[in-house]
Design an enzyme around this catalytic site. Structure first.
Site, PDB file in Angstrom:
ATOM      1  N   ARG A 122       0.737  -1.227  -0.070  1.00 27.56           N
ATOM      2  CA  ARG A 122      -0.032   0.204  -0.126  1.00 27.56           C
ATOM      3  C   ARG A 122       0.895   1.150  -0.012  1.00 27.56           C
ATOM      4  NH1 ARG A 122      -1.894   0.296   4.834  1.00 27.56           N
ATOM      5  NH2 ARG A 122      -0.793  -1.578   5.476  1.00 27.56           N
TER       6      ARG A 122
ATOM      7  N   ARG B 125       0.884   8.557   5.362  1.00 31.16           N
ATOM      8  CA  ARG B 125      -0.080   9.261   5.837  1.00 31.16           C
ATOM      9  C   ARG B 125      -0.344  10.952   5.642  1.00 31.16           C
ATOM     10  NH1 ARG B 125       0.194   6.259  11.713  1.00 31.16           N
ATOM     11  NH2 ARG B 125      -0.165   4.204  10.939  1.00 31.16           N
TER      12      ARG B 125
ATOM     13  N   ARG C 237      16.447 -14.450   7.446  1.00 26.23           N
ATOM     14  CA  ARG C 237      17.127 -13.531   8.005  1.00 26.23           C
ATOM     15  C   ARG C 237      17.376 -13.671   9.427  1.00 26.23           C
ATOM     16  NH1 ARG C 237      20.332 -10.870   4.622  1.00 26.23           N
ATOM     17  NH2 ARG C 237      20.378  -9.174   5.766  1.00 26.23           N
TER      18      ARG C 237
ATOM     19  N   ARG D 176      18.385  -0.394  13.398  1.00 26.31           N
ATOM     20  CA  ARG D 176      17.582   0.277  14.246  1.00 26.31           C
ATOM     21  C   ARG D 176      18.437  -0.053  15.784  1.00 26.31           C
ATOM     22  NH1 ARG D 176      11.796  -2.985  14.937  1.00 26.31           N
ATOM     23  NH2 ARG D 176      12.858  -5.084  15.316  1.00 26.31           N
TER      24      ARG D 176
ATOM     25  N   GLU E 283      20.729  -3.290  16.262  1.00 25.41           N
ATOM     26  CA  GLU E 283      20.258  -4.432  15.960  1.00 25.41           C
ATOM     27  C   GLU E 283      20.816  -4.717  14.214  1.00 25.41           C
ATOM     28  OE1 GLU E 283      16.024  -4.862  16.458  1.00 25.41           O
ATOM     29  OE2 GLU E 283      15.709  -5.770  14.470  1.00 25.41           O
TER      30      GLU E 283
ATOM     31  N   TYR F  16       5.912 -14.815   8.504  1.00 25.86           N
ATOM     32  CA  TYR F  16       6.015 -13.729   9.347  1.00 25.86           C
ATOM     33  C   TYR F  16       4.603 -13.781  10.050  1.00 25.86           C
ATOM     34  CZ  TYR F  16       6.420  -9.745  12.294  1.00 25.86           C
ATOM     35  OH  TYR F  16       6.549  -8.949  13.498  1.00 25.86           O
TER      36      TYR F  16
ATOM     37  N   ASP G  37       2.429 -11.772  13.201  1.00 28.11           N
ATOM     38  CA  ASP G  37       2.590 -10.907  14.593  1.00 28.11           C
ATOM     39  C   ASP G  37       1.827 -11.763  15.540  1.00 28.11           C
ATOM     40  OD1 ASP G  37       3.795  -8.482  14.042  1.00 28.11           O
ATOM     41  OD2 ASP G  37       2.172  -7.743  12.905  1.00 28.11           O
TER      42      ASP G  37
END
Ligand SMILES: Cc1cc2nc3c(=O)[nH]c(=O)nc-3n(C[C@H](O)[C@H](O)[C@H](O)COP(=O)(O)OP(=O)(O)OC[C@H]3O[C@@H](n4cnc5c(N)ncnc54)[C@H](O)[C@@H]3O)c2cc1C
Length: 384
Positions: free
Chosen positions: A173, A177, A249, A279, A300, A348, A350
């Site tokens: 998408r 925003r 990964r 990060r 990381e 993946y 959540d």
């Protein structure tokens, strides 16, 4: 009739299924090769600082699913937490996901939402009619400047591939925003467990019909002792990698302790390719209701997963998907085993999706047991 089940893995997937089957009166053993429960969501208090650390990387709970939210709230006090991520790119700090603040700061403007939309449209590369790669998709959506500042370096570090080699589908998408909403997630519920994720999994597993053995790797002979196995380890590992390895990964964390506040936020991304890490997470900011004099941060780094490493993110590129199709075909022939969770289904997931799927799997298993049907290798769409 009471059955004996073996759950391989003490993460959310197997813990939730274990509890549902234990509640029906079945005898369930949960094993994990790690010394701890909670799998990839394992959290513990750091000894030096007293801070709750997300050992395998930052975990923020967010969901739209009422059943899952009610479920998790049985086992945890969920504290209000909104993930607001910053990124450092080309010497400046910006707000993510790209929002009106990011756009105005980046282009040194004071656009309204409508003006910002027009601005981004004017930047989009409309010559790309059907984007095929991640790079083309980004250029088509947001144009060269935003792509290079926010997507190019980060994506390359995260996935180890040039964005021109990655499929367009990664960026589904428009990642922008046109308001000042900097909440990283869109879900109705978002929060952080007051006492960490390990406590939640411990609560789920706390049932007289459940036996937990950590530091216990699965051995093939165990299968004979049980009516059925639920496997949340890697799909290819069940088959001893007989067709080759599915690509993952892995992450390396470089932890450091400091005084006070290191970065003033839980997560700061680093968009430039010249910075080797993706990060830095400062764990005390995941628990803003606590106070700590010291601080602990994790830098990381992402790289290709080697056989001895912990698998984190399934790569799922063309090569891996082709191999996955073959493993799924093998799995569909397998007997007395069901593949669950992020590793067992090579996706993946959540935490909320993991819990939802585990509850739904348990529903289906209950139904199969009632109607005396054979349990299936998969209760989810494998997307192949
Ligand atoms: C870096 C990272 C960050 C994430 N952040 C978020 C987030 O912010 N929000 C969110 O909702 N989700 C997040 N997730 C997703 C979350 O981690 C998963 O949803 C969850 O861990 C899935 O649980 P699981 O039980 O399927 O798998 P796991 O937690 O991986 O559990 C599988 C278990 O199986 C064990 N096992 C494997 N092989 C064997 C064997 N042979 N014998 C015995 N035991 C074995 C492993 O040791 C492991 O404990 C993140 C994931 C990653 C990788």
């Amino acid at each position: 009739m009471t059955k004996k089940f073996l759950m391989v893995g003490a993460g959310f997937s197997c813990a939730v299924i274990a509890r549902e089957l234990a509640l029906l009166g079945h005898e369930v053993t949960v094993i994990d090769k790690n010394k701890h429960i909670a799998g990839n969501c394992y959290s513990k208090r750091d000894e030096a600082t007293g801070i709750m650390v997300h050992v395998y990387g930052p975990h923020i709970f967010h969901t739209d699913n009422q059943r899952v939210w009610d479920y998790i709230n049985q086992f945890a006090t969920m504290m209000p937490f909104i993930n607001r991520v910053k990124t450092i790119s080309q010497g400046e700090v910006y707000s993510l996901p790209i929002n009106l603040h990011t756009i105005n700061q980046f282009f040194h403007k004071t656009c309204s939402p409508k003006e910002a939309k027009d601005l981004i449209e004017s930047k989009a590369d409309l010559s790309i009619e059907t984007p095929k790669t991640f790079e083309e998709q980004s250029l088509r959506f947001v144009g060269k400047e935003l792509y290079e500042a926010f997507f190019k370096g980060y994506t390359k570090k995260q996935w180890g591939f040039e964005p021109s080699e990655l499929p367009a589908s990664i960026l589904k998408r428009l990642p922008v925003r046109f308001n000042y909403d900097d909440n990283y997630f869109n879900h109705k519920y978002q929060g952080m467990p007051k006492d960490g994720y390990t406590e939640i999994v411990a609560g789920i597993l706390d049932h007289p019909n459940i036996t937990v053995q950590t530091n216990q790797a699965f051995e093939k002979r165990m299968q004979e002792e049980y009516d059925h196995v639920f496997w949340s380890g890697p799909l290819d590992a069940w088959f001893d990698f007989n067709l080759g390895r599915l690509g993952y990964r892995t992450l390396d964390f470089e932890a450091f302790v400091d005084e006070g506040d290191f970065q003033g936020n839980a997560v700061i991304n680093y968009g430039d390719e010249s910075v080797p890490y993706t990060r830095i997470s400062e764990h005390k900011h995941f628990a803003p209701w606590e106070t700590h004099e010291k601080t602990i941060c994790y830098k990381e780094f992402s790289r290709l997963c080697e056989p001895e490493d912990t698998p984190y993110y399934p790569i799922r590129l063309v090569k891996d998907k082709a191999l996955l199709v073959e493993y799924v075909a093998q799995a569909n022939q397998a007997d007395k085993v069901t593949f669950v969770g992020r590793l067992g289904t090579y996706r993946y997931l959540d935490m909320d999706v993991t819990i939802k799927e585990a509850l739904e799997t348990a529903d289906q298993v209950k139904l199969s047991l009632e109607t005396k049907q054979k349990l299936k290798p998969f209760y989810v769409d494998m997307g192949v």
